[in-house]
Design an enzyme around this catalytic site. Sequence first.
Site, mmCIF file in Angstrom:
data_model
loop_
_atom_site.group_PDB
_atom_site.id
_atom_site.type_symbol
_atom_site.label_atom_id
_atom_site.label_comp_id
_atom_site.label_asym_id
_atom_site.label_seq_id
_atom_site.Cartn_x
_atom_site.Cartn_y
_atom_site.Cartn_z
ATOM 1 N N ASP A 13 33.179 53.801 -32.464
ATOM 2 C CA ASP A 13 32.688 52.532 -33.030
ATOM 3 C C ASP A 13 33.504 51.325 -32.572
ATOM 4 O OD1 ASP A 13 30.786 54.035 -34.394
ATOM 5 O OD2 ASP A 13 32.129 54.326 -36.104
ATOM 6 N N LYS A 16 31.271 49.947 -28.018
ATOM 7 C CA LYS A 16 30.873 50.406 -26.681
ATOM 8 C C LYS A 16 29.459 49.928 -26.333
ATOM 9 C CE LYS A 16 31.587 54.633 -28.086
ATOM 10 N NZ LYS A 16 32.241 54.391 -29.383
ATOM 11 N N GLY A 40 26.169 56.039 -32.679
ATOM 12 C CA GLY A 40 25.347 54.894 -33.073
ATOM 13 C C GLY A 40 25.900 53.688 -32.344
ATOM 14 N N HIS A 41 25.209 53.239 -31.311
ATOM 15 C CA HIS A 41 25.696 52.133 -30.479
ATOM 16 C C HIS A 41 24.840 50.895 -30.741
ATOM 17 C CE1 HIS A 41 27.584 55.204 -27.448
ATOM 18 N NE2 HIS A 41 28.059 55.308 -28.675
ATOM 19 N N GLN A 224 31.464 58.290 -29.040
ATOM 20 C CA GLN A 224 32.676 58.599 -29.816
ATOM 21 C C GLN A 224 33.903 57.927 -29.176
ATOM 22 O OE1 GLN A 224 30.454 61.688 -29.195
ATOM 23 N NE2 GLN A 224 29.427 60.747 -30.888
HETATM 24 P P1 GDP Z 1 29.933 51.730 -30.770
HETATM 25 O O1 GDP Z 1 29.590 53.007 -31.442
HETATM 26 O O2 GDP Z 1 31.252 51.803 -30.060
HETATM 27 O O3 GDP Z 1 28.852 51.222 -29.864
HETATM 28 O O4 GDP Z 1 30.129 50.657 -31.928
HETATM 29 P P2 GDP Z 1 29.160 50.437 -33.205
HETATM 30 O O5 GDP Z 1 27.911 49.806 -32.744
HETATM 31 O O6 GDP Z 1 29.066 51.692 -33.986
HETATM 32 O O7 GDP Z 1 30.045 49.453 -34.077
HETATM 33 C C1 GDP Z 1 30.468 48.214 -33.578
HETATM 34 C C2 GDP Z 1 29.944 47.126 -34.511
HETATM 35 O O8 GDP Z 1 30.625 45.927 -34.223
HETATM 36 C C3 GDP Z 1 28.477 46.818 -34.308
HETATM 37 O O9 GDP Z 1 27.939 46.376 -35.518
HETATM 38 C C4 GDP Z 1 28.504 45.680 -33.283
HETATM 39 O O10 GDP Z 1 27.349 44.844 -33.364
HETATM 40 C C5 GDP Z 1 29.718 44.934 -33.749
HETATM 41 N N1 GDP Z 1 30.453 44.201 -32.691
HETATM 42 C C6 GDP Z 1 30.711 44.560 -31.419
HETATM 43 N N2 GDP Z 1 31.513 43.646 -30.819
HETATM 44 C C7 GDP Z 1 31.740 42.689 -31.757
HETATM 45 C C8 GDP Z 1 32.514 41.495 -31.765
HETATM 46 O O11 GDP Z 1 33.179 41.125 -30.809
HETATM 47 N N3 GDP Z 1 32.526 40.775 -32.940
HETATM 48 C C9 GDP Z 1 31.825 41.148 -34.035
HETATM 49 N N4 GDP Z 1 31.887 40.387 -35.108
HETATM 50 N N5 GDP Z 1 31.090 42.261 -34.057
HETATM 51 C C10 GDP Z 1 31.064 43.031 -32.936
HETATM 52 P P1 IMO Z 2 30.028 56.359 -31.683
HETATM 53 O O1 IMO Z 2 29.511 56.810 -30.343
HETATM 54 C C1 IMO Z 2 32.639 57.278 -35.044
HETATM 55 C C2 IMO Z 2 32.994 61.497 -36.171
HETATM 56 C C3 IMO Z 2 32.431 61.937 -37.507
HETATM 57 C C4 IMO Z 2 33.413 63.044 -37.852
HETATM 58 C C5 IMO Z 2 33.694 63.686 -36.487
HETATM 59 C C6 IMO Z 2 32.878 64.938 -36.206
HETATM 60 O O2 IMO Z 2 29.057 55.546 -32.444
HETATM 61 O O3 IMO Z 2 31.381 55.744 -31.547
HETATM 62 P P2 IMO Z 2 30.331 65.331 -35.577
HETATM 63 O O4 IMO Z 2 29.072 65.048 -36.334
HETATM 64 O O5 IMO Z 2 30.413 64.689 -34.246
HETATM 65 O O6 IMO Z 2 30.619 66.803 -35.499
HETATM 66 O O7 IMO Z 2 31.503 64.698 -36.490
HETATM 67 O O8 IMO Z 2 33.387 62.694 -35.529
HETATM 68 N N1 IMO Z 2 32.030 60.804 -35.280
HETATM 69 C C7 IMO Z 2 32.070 59.496 -35.026
HETATM 70 N N2 IMO Z 2 32.846 58.515 -35.534
HETATM 71 N N3 IMO Z 2 31.729 56.989 -34.105
HETATM 72 C C8 IMO Z 2 30.956 57.956 -33.559
HETATM 73 O O9 IMO Z 2 30.131 57.735 -32.515
HETATM 74 C C9 IMO Z 2 31.073 59.271 -34.062
HETATM 75 N N4 IMO Z 2 30.458 60.438 -33.788
HETATM 76 C C10 IMO Z 2 31.061 61.370 -34.528
HETATM 77 O O10 IMO Z 2 32.452 60.902 -38.432
HETATM 78 O O11 IMO Z 2 34.612 62.487 -38.313
HETATM 79 MG MG MG Z 3 29.051 53.695 -33.346
#
Ligand code: GDP
Ligand code: IMO
Ligand code: MG
Length: 428
Positions: A13, A16, A40-41, A224
Amino acid sequence: MPNVVIVGSQWGDEGKGKIVDFLSRKADIVARYQGGHNAGHTVVINDDKYILHLIPSGILYKNKICVIGNGVVVDPLSLIKEINGLRERGIKLGKNLFLSKNAHLIMPYHVAIDKERERLRGKKMIGTTGRGIGPAYVDKMARTGIRVADLLQPLVFKEKLKANLFDINFLLKNLYKVPCFNVEDIFSEYMAYAEKLSEYIADTDILINKMISKNKNVLLEGAQGTLLDIDHGTYPYVTSSSPVAGGACTGLGIGPTKITNVLGIVKAYTTRVGSGPFPTEITGSLGNKLREKGGEYGATTGRPRRCGWLDMVILRHSARINGFTGIAITKLDILDDIDVIKICTSYTYKGKLYKEFPKEINIFEECKPVYQEIKGWNSSTIGIRDFNMLPRAAKAYIKKIEKLLGVEVQLISTGQRRDQLIQIKKQF
Ligand code: GDP
Ligand code: IMO
Ligand code: MG
């Protein structure tokens, strides 16, 4: 020409999706190499928010080839729903999406086993996403997995399914004491998925290597993060795949000599979902403030993310394991109104100083962070697109990270939206 791997440097998270989307503009092909719909991206374009789970974040641009590689585990229903959801929002999907024949399928019994194993772990639960990811990779390694290619050969699919259910139903009935699965039910369910997915199924290793040999711009999207890696993460509190840069080679069928850049995505602070050690975790009101301001709730499960300070010990580990050629710092704006910002540079445990993270998980769980303090900037950085326009203290924070890590900062994200970003060095 560049072949760039995007890797999460913390516990996932990091943002990415946002960075992959930004870089996709200049990419010809975007490929996911591991994980599944546990990811979840998030991508925000103007006022539209998209959350991608299995499909590469490059799909939101027209005319990009998107690949779901052999290293991914695929829940077919989840993929079909994602395709339909994007289509309903006007995104074109067809000849631009390819699904590897060698990717393994997540089966209904994987989900059941994931849930039951978590239940039996009790307090020691990993906090998985409950999507069947771990058990699907277990079957892959045990050589009992069912692959995407098997969807195209009903007789082969049924034979494998029968053999698997022979063991698994015994386990479900006698150990977990939950309902068993029926061969015919799963068979007809998956054959219906096969019909919907067959147009995307391909030899993606051949496709991607062709693109590389034609000197196309290739973007490889990790899910991840490094600390969730099965080998290099905080085992057993990890996922079951290889999010590290090396995973891009095995997860797509690309030789390591073809990778030119590895961009580590670093959130300006740290978050973690699920259980496991997290030395710089902030509890109490400041932790809650970061969670609310940063919107730190899981993009897949909606669970609140644990929040903490930036941890250079884990980042140095990440830089080493992945061979970062640069980093992107995200969510700088979330720290805008924090008076004193802390950076962890080492740990202590029983009076001993640890400059590297201890591999013994029980020791890591007890480590206390050693912090350096940095003055906050107390002004808005939202949407800033020029490094020189950042407040002085924010520049100092970035420079400090760069110095402590010994890796160049190439991008800084200053907001959720696609255009809220400072580009210091171009990837393509
Ligand atoms: P990922 O799994 O690495 O793609 O990250 P996620 O999407 O799960 O979580 C990142 C969250 O931060 C999302 O809600 C993005 O929209 C948000 N985000 C990403 N870059 C920025 C930033 O520079 N500032 C803010 N405020 N939000 C950001
Ligand atoms: P993105 O790509 C954050 C975590 C789960 C748990 C562990 C194992 O959005 O960054 P699993 O279901 O994969 O066997 O769970 O990994 N986990 C993540 N945490 N971002 C993710 O994906 C994750 N995908 C799995 O919360 O701790
Ligand atoms: Mg994510």
